[in-house]
Design an enzyme around this catalytic site. Structure first.
Site, PDB file in Angstrom:
ATOM      1  N   LYS A   5       0.819  -1.211   0.000  1.00 49.03           N
ATOM      2  CA  LYS A   5       0.000   0.000   0.000  1.00 49.03           C
ATOM      3  C   LYS A   5       0.853   1.262   0.000  1.00 49.03           C
ATOM      4  CE  LYS A   5      -4.278  -2.001   1.680  1.00 49.03           C
ATOM      5  NZ  LYS A   5      -5.267  -2.136   2.751  1.00 49.03           N
TER       6      LYS A   5
ATOM      7  N   ARG B 239      -2.688  -9.913   5.949  1.00 49.13           N
ATOM      8  CA  ARG B 239      -3.173 -10.087   4.567  1.00 49.13           C
ATOM      9  C   ARG B 239      -2.107  -9.562   3.624  1.00 49.13           C
ATOM     10  NH1 ARG B 239      -5.674  -6.938   0.846  1.00 49.13           N
ATOM     11  NH2 ARG B 239      -7.287  -7.863  -0.458  1.00 49.13           N
TER      12      ARG B 239
HETATM   13  C1  7PM Z   1      -6.634  -1.204  -5.097  1.00 50.36           C
HETATM   14  C2  7PM Z   1      -6.579  -0.499  -3.907  1.00 50.36           C
HETATM   15  C3  7PM Z   1      -6.726  -2.564  -5.096  1.00 50.36           C
HETATM   16  C4  7PM Z   1      -6.640  -1.146  -2.708  1.00 50.36           C
HETATM   17  C5  7PM Z   1      -6.746  -3.222  -3.891  1.00 50.36           C
HETATM   18  C6  7PM Z   1      -6.715  -2.503  -2.712  1.00 50.36           C
HETATM   19  C7  7PM Z   1      -7.850  -4.728   2.593  1.00 50.36           C
HETATM   20  C8  7PM Z   1      -8.869  -5.612   2.269  1.00 50.36           C
HETATM   21  C9  7PM Z   1      -8.159  -4.651   0.465  1.00 50.36           C
HETATM   22  C10 7PM Z   1      -7.472  -4.585   3.963  1.00 50.36           C
HETATM   23  C11 7PM Z   1      -9.148  -6.224   4.466  1.00 50.36           C
HETATM   24  C12 7PM Z   1      -5.367  -3.929  -1.305  1.00 50.36           C
HETATM   25  C13 7PM Z   1      -6.672  -3.177  -1.392  1.00 50.36           C
HETATM   26  N1  7PM Z   1      -7.399  -4.145   1.448  1.00 50.36           N
HETATM   27  N2  7PM Z   1      -9.502  -6.365   3.178  1.00 50.36           N
HETATM   28  N3  7PM Z   1      -9.045  -5.545   0.932  1.00 50.36           N
HETATM   29  N4  7PM Z   1      -8.165  -5.363   4.858  1.00 50.36           N
HETATM   30  N5  7PM Z   1      -9.776  -6.938   5.402  1.00 50.36           N
HETATM   31  O1  7PM Z   1      -4.334  -3.224  -1.306  1.00 50.36           O
HETATM   32  O2  7PM Z   1      -6.606  -3.807   4.358  1.00 50.36           O
HETATM   33  O3  7PM Z   1      -5.334  -5.150  -1.287  1.00 50.36           O
HETATM   34  S1  7PM Z   1      -8.085  -4.225  -1.201  1.00 50.36           S
END
Ligand code: 7PM
Length: 291
Positions: free
Chosen positions: A228, A262
């Site tokens: 991130k 995760r």
């Molecule tokens: C674009 C931007 C694509 C952000 C994907 C994302 C989380 C999640 C995501 C989290 C939980 C990523 C995110 N992030 N579920 N789903 N916690 N529980 O970077 O921080 O994977 S999507």
């Protein structure tokens, strides 16, 4: 805290010797942009191979996501999300790994639970009408995440007077609503939602405050920081070069008491956690080697 986190076919220990081990949740994207080319079958083959790899590398859970939550991204119609998620879910059922489905939609939750999903991971905190009803009559795990505003607007101007206190207050309210609805507390894990309506400063305040979040809510914590922008902000590196920084973040989260991390880079995170655990826990190293 409950002794276990109940996740469908699986149950994760939160007390005793087994509890010292954190759980690695591998990220499996089933959005078209994550496939090597077009074609749904090709996509499914790729997803299955990736899941097998992650399992070998030490993932105990796999989070299947069919809706891109990128800030500003258009939302995916329910039929399309089902077409992406369901084949992967059925294919992965043969693997010995807990299957989580990343969705905000009650209809996807229902279908996923019929197909045997072990966890529902809802970045919207089960706030959609019908979401609590969809998960009530099952024993799947529930990841309750905090998000300020919506994916379309959340990164415009995130504001808090005390981000840790406000995230705790939100999660507490939702946990109370969920348990009042009849959902067992032993099914719930909580997530501060790194990057979901937070500046870099907010994200690091939450990372430093993870222990407090766990202690005040007395529930297992899931942390998702992999690749991130909070990692990019500190390392100065683009998306594709954030693996080591993300491993650092995962260790920091587990040091703060997180139970589930995760991540995209399962092998590296699992190795780092093993070494960190051997270094902090005299009972962690059994003497077994892979050499
Ligand atoms: C674009 C931007 C694509 C952000 C994907 C994302 C989380 C999640 C995501 C989290 C939980 C990523 C995110 N992030 N579920 N789903 N916690 N529980 O970077 O921080 O994977 S999507």
């Amino acid at each position: 805290m409950n002794k276990q986190l109940q996740c469908g076919r699986f149950s994760f220990e939160l007390e005793g010797p087994e509890a010292r081990r954190a759980v690695v949740m591998g990220i499996l994207n089933v959005t078209p942009d994550s496939f090597s080319d077009g074609g749904r079958y090709q996509g499914l083959e790729f997803a299955f191979g990736h899941a097998e790899d992650m399992l070998k590398q030490g993932a105990t859970m796999i989070d299947i996501g069919g809706e891109s939550t990128r800030p500003g991204a258009p939302s995916v119609p329910v039929e399309e999300e089902l077409r992406r998620v369901m084949p992967a879910l059925y294919a992965l059922k043969t693997l010995d790994v807990a299957l989580s489905v990343d969705t905000c939609k009650p209809q996807v939750m229902r279908e996923a639970l019929i197909a045997g999903a072990d966890m529902i991971n809802d970045i919207n905190g089960f706030r959609a009408p019908g979401a609590l009803e969809a998960v009530l009559d099952s024993d799947c795990g529930l990841c309750l995440m905090h998000m300020q505003a919506t994916p379309a607007t959340m990164q415009q101007a995130p504001q808090y007077s005390d981000v840790v206190a406000e995230v705790i207050a939100f999660l507490r309210t939702r946990v109370d609503q969920m348990t009042a609805f009849g959902i067992e507390r032993s099914r719930i894990c909580i997530d501060p939602g790194f990057g979901f309506g937070k500046t870099v400063e907010h994200n690091y305040a939450l990372l430093r405050g993870l222990q407090r979040i766990r202690d005040e809510l007395y529930l297992p914590v899931l942390a998702g920081m992999s690749r991130k922008s909070m990692i990019g902000a500190v390392t100065g590196r683009p998306l594709e070069a954030r693996m080591a920084g993300s491993v650092g973040a995962a260790l920091a989260a587990v040091a703060q008491g997180a139970k589930i991390v995760r991540v995209h880079d399962v092998a590296e995170t699992a190795d780092a956690l093993k070494v960190w655990q051997a270094a902090t826990d005299p009972h962690a190293f059994s003497g077994a080697t892979g050499m």
